[in-house]
Design an enzyme around this catalytic site. Structure first.
Site, PDB file in Angstrom:
ATOM      1  N   ARG A   1       0.870  -1.180   0.000  1.00  0.00           N
ATOM      2  CA  ARG A   1       0.000   0.000   0.000  1.00  0.00           C
ATOM      3  C   ARG A   1       0.906   1.229   0.000  1.00  0.00           C
ATOM      4  O   ARG A   1       1.714   1.424   0.921  1.00  0.00           O
ATOM      5  CB  ARG A   1      -0.912  -0.024   1.219  1.00  0.00           C
ATOM      6  CG  ARG A   1      -1.903   1.151   1.322  1.00  0.00           C
ATOM      7  CD  ARG A   1      -2.866   0.897   2.475  1.00  0.00           C
ATOM      8  NE  ARG A   1      -3.845   1.974   2.665  1.00  0.00           N
ATOM      9  CZ  ARG A   1      -3.756   2.902   3.621  1.00  0.00           C
ATOM     10  NH1 ARG A   1      -2.743   2.905   4.483  1.00  0.00           N
ATOM     11  NH2 ARG A   1      -4.690   3.825   3.741  1.00  0.00           N
TER      12      ARG A   1
ATOM     13  N   ASN B   1      -6.907   8.031   2.861  1.00  0.00           N
ATOM     14  CA  ASN B   1      -6.510   7.447   4.135  1.00  0.00           C
ATOM     15  C   ASN B   1      -7.289   8.044   5.300  1.00  0.00           C
ATOM     16  O   ASN B   1      -7.424   9.274   5.418  1.00  0.00           O
ATOM     17  CB  ASN B   1      -5.006   7.693   4.372  1.00  0.00           C
ATOM     18  CG  ASN B   1      -4.514   7.055   5.655  1.00  0.00           C
ATOM     19  OD1 ASN B   1      -4.440   5.836   5.762  1.00  0.00           O
ATOM     20  ND2 ASN B   1      -4.164   7.874   6.642  1.00  0.00           N
ATOM     21  N   GLU B   2      -7.857   7.190   6.140  1.00  0.00           N
ATOM     22  CA  GLU B   2      -8.496   7.591   7.403  1.00  0.00           C
ATOM     23  C   GLU B   2      -9.216   8.929   7.263  1.00  0.00           C
ATOM     24  O   GLU B   2      -8.852   9.912   7.904  1.00  0.00           O
ATOM     25  CB  GLU B   2      -7.439   7.643   8.507  1.00  0.00           C
ATOM     26  CG  GLU B   2      -6.725   6.313   8.680  1.00  0.00           C
ATOM     27  CD  GLU B   2      -5.626   6.336   9.727  1.00  0.00           C
ATOM     28  OE1 GLU B   2      -5.380   7.404  10.319  1.00  0.00           O
ATOM     29  OE2 GLU B   2      -4.999   5.278   9.958  1.00  0.00           O
TER      30      GLU B   2
ATOM     31  N   HIS C   1      -8.441   0.004  10.165  1.00  0.00           N
ATOM     32  CA  HIS C   1      -7.098   0.160  10.709  1.00  0.00           C
ATOM     33  C   HIS C   1      -7.140  -0.196  12.188  1.00  0.00           C
ATOM     34  O   HIS C   1      -7.952   0.355  12.938  1.00  0.00           O
ATOM     35  CB  HIS C   1      -6.596   1.587  10.501  1.00  0.00           C
ATOM     36  CG  HIS C   1      -6.395   1.952   9.062  1.00  0.00           C
ATOM     37  ND1 HIS C   1      -5.893   3.167   8.653  1.00  0.00           N
ATOM     38  CD2 HIS C   1      -6.621   1.228   7.930  1.00  0.00           C
ATOM     39  CE1 HIS C   1      -5.828   3.189   7.327  1.00  0.00           C
ATOM     40  NE2 HIS C   1      -6.267   2.021   6.870  1.00  0.00           N
TER      41      HIS C   1
ATOM     42  N   TYR D   1      -5.390  -0.330  15.685  1.00  0.00           N
ATOM     43  CA  TYR D   1      -4.371   0.086  16.641  1.00  0.00           C
ATOM     44  C   TYR D   1      -4.940  -0.107  18.052  1.00  0.00           C
ATOM     45  O   TYR D   1      -5.471  -1.163  18.357  1.00  0.00           O
ATOM     46  CB  TYR D   1      -3.919   1.525  16.351  1.00  0.00           C
ATOM     47  CG  TYR D   1      -3.192   1.648  15.028  1.00  0.00           C
ATOM     48  CD1 TYR D   1      -1.873   1.218  14.889  1.00  0.00           C
ATOM     49  CD2 TYR D   1      -3.827   2.176  13.907  1.00  0.00           C
ATOM     50  CE1 TYR D   1      -1.204   1.304  13.683  1.00  0.00           C
ATOM     51  CE2 TYR D   1      -3.165   2.273  12.683  1.00  0.00           C
ATOM     52  CZ  TYR D   1      -1.851   1.832  12.581  1.00  0.00           C
ATOM     53  OH  TYR D   1      -1.198   1.918  11.382  1.00  0.00           O
TER      54      TYR D   1
ATOM     55  N   GLU E   1      -4.245  -1.249   7.834  1.00  0.00           N
ATOM     56  CA  GLU E   1      -3.109  -0.849   8.665  1.00  0.00           C
ATOM     57  C   GLU E   1      -3.259  -1.525  10.014  1.00  0.00           C
ATOM     58  O   GLU E   1      -4.383  -1.708  10.501  1.00  0.00           O
ATOM     59  CB  GLU E   1      -3.056   0.660   8.905  1.00  0.00           C
ATOM     60  CG  GLU E   1      -2.618   1.512   7.758  1.00  0.00           C
ATOM     61  CD  GLU E   1      -2.463   2.985   8.199  1.00  0.00           C
ATOM     62  OE1 GLU E   1      -2.276   3.238   9.418  1.00  0.00           O
ATOM     63  OE2 GLU E   1      -2.529   3.868   7.326  1.00  0.00           O
TER      64      GLU E   1
ATOM     65  N   TRP F   1       1.577  -1.528   9.056  1.00  0.00           N
ATOM     66  CA  TRP F   1       2.199  -0.199   9.023  1.00  0.00           C
ATOM     67  C   TRP F   1       3.464  -0.251   9.850  1.00  0.00           C
ATOM     68  O   TRP F   1       3.419  -0.603  11.029  1.00  0.00           O
ATOM     69  CB  TRP F   1       1.252   0.862   9.589  1.00  0.00           C
ATOM     70  CG  TRP F   1       1.826   2.228   9.411  1.00  0.00           C
ATOM     71  CD1 TRP F   1       2.778   2.824  10.181  1.00  0.00           C
ATOM     72  CD2 TRP F   1       1.517   3.143   8.345  1.00  0.00           C
ATOM     73  NE1 TRP F   1       3.098   4.062   9.695  1.00  0.00           N
ATOM     74  CE2 TRP F   1       2.337   4.287   8.566  1.00  0.00           C
ATOM     75  CE3 TRP F   1       0.667   3.124   7.258  1.00  0.00           C
ATOM     76  CZ2 TRP F   1       2.299   5.384   7.711  1.00  0.00           C
ATOM     77  CZ3 TRP F   1       0.621   4.223   6.426  1.00  0.00           C
ATOM     78  CH2 TRP F   1       1.435   5.338   6.654  1.00  0.00           C
TER      79      TRP F   1
END
Length: 460
Positions: A79, A156-157, A224, A226, A253, A282
């Site tokens: 990516r 992105n985001e 994503h 996290y 991610e 990531w």
């Protein structure tokens, strides 16, 4: 990557139920398509992403080495971070063409994303999804005809945690519609709001209607993971709801640690593998803003894996063991270049024990190699290989012959007593199938001589 404030979002993650309407069957598409929960390549073969993110727009000179390095370590997808000009210097069509060309040369599927949209509504200067679409239209000449090799990640985001996040559904539908009207036939990937983590479940609860808004029925959802995803229950529930609804989802991610909390990377990897879900870690190298620990390699050097790099490439359910190249690249070359070995959890035949003296059943062997050296210091790796039967843990021991000492180690639990070294497996790399291998690494110091030690490998 980014500097983010998550502000206790994990506490807001709940198990609220959501009704997701099953996706309609994918229509005929050029290049990649969707069949239920499965991403299908242009040859009609299922394709599961296994790869990394690379911050190309900030490190343009590192493109070639980063793509070849990611491929050499087993990736089938990269990516690539691009900029639309709102926050960072725009990547023009000529540069996009170069990125695609180098991805194809390395037999990598290219997911292209606009990073300027990150945290819109909360991040000053962030671009809107509409501005991201303007960018894609402006570089369309570089993308036409590349549908078999490129997936288009709109932005992105695209929203932070503010009230603007509520606009994600309408704005995403509009973006998809504009891209299709402009003639884009590529598979489209959309990121979740809330800095990609969707803790308000906006993407989850509206995914079916967004999918239906795509006339090509060729949209993939990207979460994503996290600090919001710090427990197994949160990870399996979130991914499971998409699959139960027949909607395609990938982990676009994730990391093994983050400033907003400690993601459960073991469950992310295991669940993705068990469910056939793609993941892209990531990130390759070049992180700043306090998250430098998310670099997979040091200074863009594929031979210098970090703790995170060792985990995602060589650990259980990692890239090397699970990645399969997209069939659109055809059969593997008969003599692959040394920098791009075929992704495999096993070493090359030249590093295997002699057939006449195989390791006994249940035993293991360990090999020592120095990969880099400088005055007074060096970097090395130890590869542990199971014998003719699976093992559930390993211990490697040796005595330094010249008084060498470790400066740092990763991917093993190390104890030392004078010249005696004992290295034990960790939770994610101790269980090896018959003939499979794993590696751990270190940096060290020496004085005048650096003779390799003699290693012994034992199992419980």
């Amino acid at each position: 990557m980014r500097s983010k404030w998550w502000g206790g979002l994990a506490a807001l993650l709940t198990c609220a139920a959501a009704v997701l309407v099953a996706a309609q069957p994918a229509q005929a598409a050029t290049g990649f398509s969707v069949s239920g929960t499965t991403i299908v390549d242009a040859n009609g073969s299922p394709f599961v992403m296994r790869g990394v993110n690379h911050a190309h727009t900030w490190y343009p000179s590192q493109l070639s080495s980063s793509l070849s390095g990611a491929k050499a370590l087993g990736s089938n997808t990269v990516r690539v971070v691009l900029a639309s000009g709102q926050r960072w210097t725009k990547n023009e069509a000529s540069d996009v063409s170069n990125v695609i060309s180098q991805c194809k040369a390395n037999r990598l599927i290219c997911v292209l994303e606009v990073h300027d949209t990150t945290g819109y509504g909360e991040q000053s200067g962030a671009a809107t999804l509409a501005q991201a679409v303007d960018y894609w239209i402006s570089v369309k000449s570089a993308l036409d005809g590349q549908e078999s090799f490129v997936i288009l990640n709109i932005g992105n985001e695209p929203y932070g945690n503010g009230t603007a996040a509520s606009s994600w559904t309408a704005d995403t539908k509009s973006a998809i519609t504009r891209l299709r009207t402009a003639g884009f036939q590529h598979q489209i990937m959309v990121d979740a709001p809330n800095w990609g983590q969707d803790w308000q479940f906006i993407m989850r609860d509206n995914a079916a209607s967004v999918f239906a808004a795509d006339p090509n029925r060729n949209t993939v959802f990207s979460i994503h993971m996290y600090g919001v995803f710090d427990t197994a229950a949160e990870i399996t529930d979130y991914l499971g709801r998409f699959q139960s609804a027949g909607l395609p989802v990938v982990v676009g991610e994730f990391g093994f640690d983050h400033s907003d909390g400690n993601p459960d990377e073991d469950t992310i990897l295991a669940t993705a593998q068990a469910r056939g879900i793609g993941y892209l870690g990531w990130s390759w190298s070049g992180n700043g803003g306090g998250v430098e620990y998310l670099d997979m390699v040091t200074n863009f050097n594929a031979a210098a894996l970090t703790t995170w790099g060792q985990r995602i490439f060589n650990g259980a359910n990692g890239i090397k063991a699970t990645s399969k190249e997209a069939t659109v690249f055809g059969s593997q070359p008969s003599s692959p270049a040394p920098s791009s070995p075929s992704p495999s959890s096993s070493p090359s035949p030249s590093s295997s024990p002699s057939p006449s003296t195989p390791p006994p059943s249940g035993a293991c062997t360990a090999t020592y190699a120095v990969s880099n050296s400088w005055p007074g210091g060096f970097q090395g790796a130890v590869t542990v290989k199971a014998g003719s039967a699976a093992i559930n843990g390993w211990t490697v021991t040796w005595t330094w012959p010249n008084g060498q000492r470790f400066s740092s180690t990763w991917n093993a639990a190390i104890t030392t007593s004078g010249d005696t070294v004992t290295a034990r497996s960790l939770g994610y790399n101790g269980s090896l199938a018959a003939g499979a291998s794993t590696s751990w690494g270190f940096t060290g110091t020496f004085t005048s001589t650096n003779t390799a030690p003699t290693l012994a490998c034992t199992t419980p």
